[in-house]
Design a protein around this motif. Structure first.
Motif, mmCIF file in Angstrom:
data_model
loop_
_atom_site.group_PDB
_atom_site.id
_atom_site.type_symbol
_atom_site.label_atom_id
_atom_site.label_comp_id
_atom_site.label_asym_id
_atom_site.label_seq_id
_atom_site.Cartn_x
_atom_site.Cartn_y
_atom_site.Cartn_z
ATOM 1 N N LYS A 21 0.868 -1.189 0.092
ATOM 2 C CA LYS A 21 -0.310 0.288 -0.044
ATOM 3 C C LYS A 21 0.840 1.833 0.116
ATOM 4 C CE LYS A 21 -4.228 -1.666 0.384
ATOM 5 N NZ LYS A 21 -4.968 -1.233 -1.089
ATOM 6 N N HIS A 23 0.792 4.328 -2.565
ATOM 7 C CA HIS A 23 1.434 5.582 -2.194
ATOM 8 C C HIS A 23 2.360 6.013 -3.330
ATOM 9 C CE1 HIS A 23 -0.150 9.098 -0.238
ATOM 10 N NE2 HIS A 23 1.046 9.039 -0.053
ATOM 11 N N ARG A 58 -16.131 0.534 -7.800
ATOM 12 C CA ARG A 58 -14.845 1.577 -6.817
ATOM 13 C C ARG A 58 -15.006 2.582 -7.611
ATOM 14 N NH1 ARG A 58 -10.603 -1.928 -3.468
ATOM 15 N NH2 ARG A 58 -12.754 -3.136 -2.185
ATOM 16 N N TYR A 108 -13.451 5.545 -7.612
ATOM 17 C CA TYR A 108 -12.139 6.628 -7.635
ATOM 18 C C TYR A 108 -10.788 5.528 -8.641
ATOM 19 C CZ TYR A 108 -9.387 2.715 -4.330
ATOM 20 O OH TYR A 108 -9.645 1.615 -3.587
ATOM 21 N N LEU A 117 -9.136 8.433 -3.537
ATOM 22 C CA LEU A 117 -8.677 7.435 -2.643
ATOM 23 C C LEU A 117 -8.950 7.770 -1.254
ATOM 24 C CD1 LEU A 117 -7.289 4.907 -2.825
ATOM 25 C CD2 LEU A 117 -4.808 5.812 -3.411
ATOM 26 N N ALA A 118 -8.290 8.793 -0.662
ATOM 27 C CA ALA A 118 -7.778 9.757 0.767
ATOM 28 C C ALA A 118 -9.287 8.766 1.448
ATOM 29 C CB ALA A 118 -7.688 10.856 0.470
ATOM 30 N N LYS A 119 -8.723 8.852 2.628
ATOM 31 C CA LYS A 119 -10.033 8.607 3.937
ATOM 32 C C LYS A 119 -9.942 9.554 4.644
ATOM 33 C CE LYS A 119 -8.925 3.220 3.726
ATOM 34 N NZ LYS A 119 -8.187 1.990 4.520
ATOM 35 N N GLY A 120 -11.360 10.026 4.603
ATOM 36 C CA GLY A 120 -11.274 11.065 6.022
ATOM 37 C C GLY A 120 -11.030 12.297 5.341
ATOM 38 N N GLN A 156 -8.527 15.216 4.411
ATOM 39 C CA GLN A 156 -7.438 14.844 4.359
ATOM 40 C C GLN A 156 -6.755 16.128 3.069
ATOM 41 O OE1 GLN A 156 -4.295 11.999 3.963
ATOM 42 N NE2 GLN A 156 -6.274 10.465 4.336
#
Length: 198
Positions: free
Chosen positions: A42, A46, A113, A115, A166-169, A171
């Motif tokens: 992962k 990134h 998905r 994204y 893709l970012a969680k929450g 950012q």
């Protein structure tokens, strides 16, 4: 700025390719030796994706830098473009080969998905640009080559959106990348001409 441009003219293009390529083997080495944390695949995805976006932004900045600051990086624009595609391709390959691995799951992710759908669309737009980034294609396509390579604009926007989604929450970093991309594209818009007084 003329002194800087004089120095840049003496920099060989192959040096840009060499410097630009160095992070890739280093990141793979870190991934194999535990230097990328508990989820190396992962982290590798990134890092490669972020490098691709940074190079994409650098490529978009070449024309505004020349126009607004007098800094001429045109000599290196093709190298920047080729490196950008290379990192996008590596980002995709890590996801395909090291992360998902199952062909049916890959296709399902692309369809379900958003994204990933957006990221794959951006990659598809960059593919013909990579294939035609050579002198033969420039001669063969003529004026159409320049029009074809404007596909980098929507590809850049899709790349920025891919990162944001893709970012969680919430950012900030992905939003900054997208804002910079949109800002650089806005600089390319023709300025409205003032009407001359009668």
């Amino acid at each position: 700025m003329s002194n800087v441009n004089s120095i840049l003219r003496r920099v060989p293009v192959w040096l840009i390719y060499l410097i630009g390529a160095l992070p890739a083997p280093w990141l793979f080495y870190l991934g194999m030796t535990g230097g990328l944390g508990v989820e190396p695949v992962k982290a590798l995805e990134h890092e490669l994706g972020e490098l691709a976006l940074q190079l994409l932004i650098l490529g978009l900045a070449v024309t505004p830098l020349r126009r607004l600051a007098g800094l001429n990086l045109m000599k290196f624009r093709r190298a920047i473009g080729v490196l950008t595609f290379s990192y996008v391709a590596l980002h995709l390959l890590v996801w395909l080969v090291l992360d998902v691995q199952i062909l049916s799951q890959i296709w399902a992710d692309i369809l379900k998905r958003p994204y990933i759908t957006i990221g794959m669309t951006g990659f598809a737009l960059l593919l013909p640009l990579a294939v035609t980034s050579n002198n033969w294609s420039v001669r063969k396509l003529g004026p159409r080559w320049r029009s074809l390579h404007k596909l980098v604009y929507p590809a850049a926007v899709l790349g920025g959106l891919h990162y944001v989604m893709l970012a969680k929450g919430f950012q900030l970093e992905p939003l900054v990348y997208l804002a910079v991309i949109l800002g650089l594209l806005a600089l390319r818009l023709p300025l409205p001409r003032r009407k001359l007084a009668a």
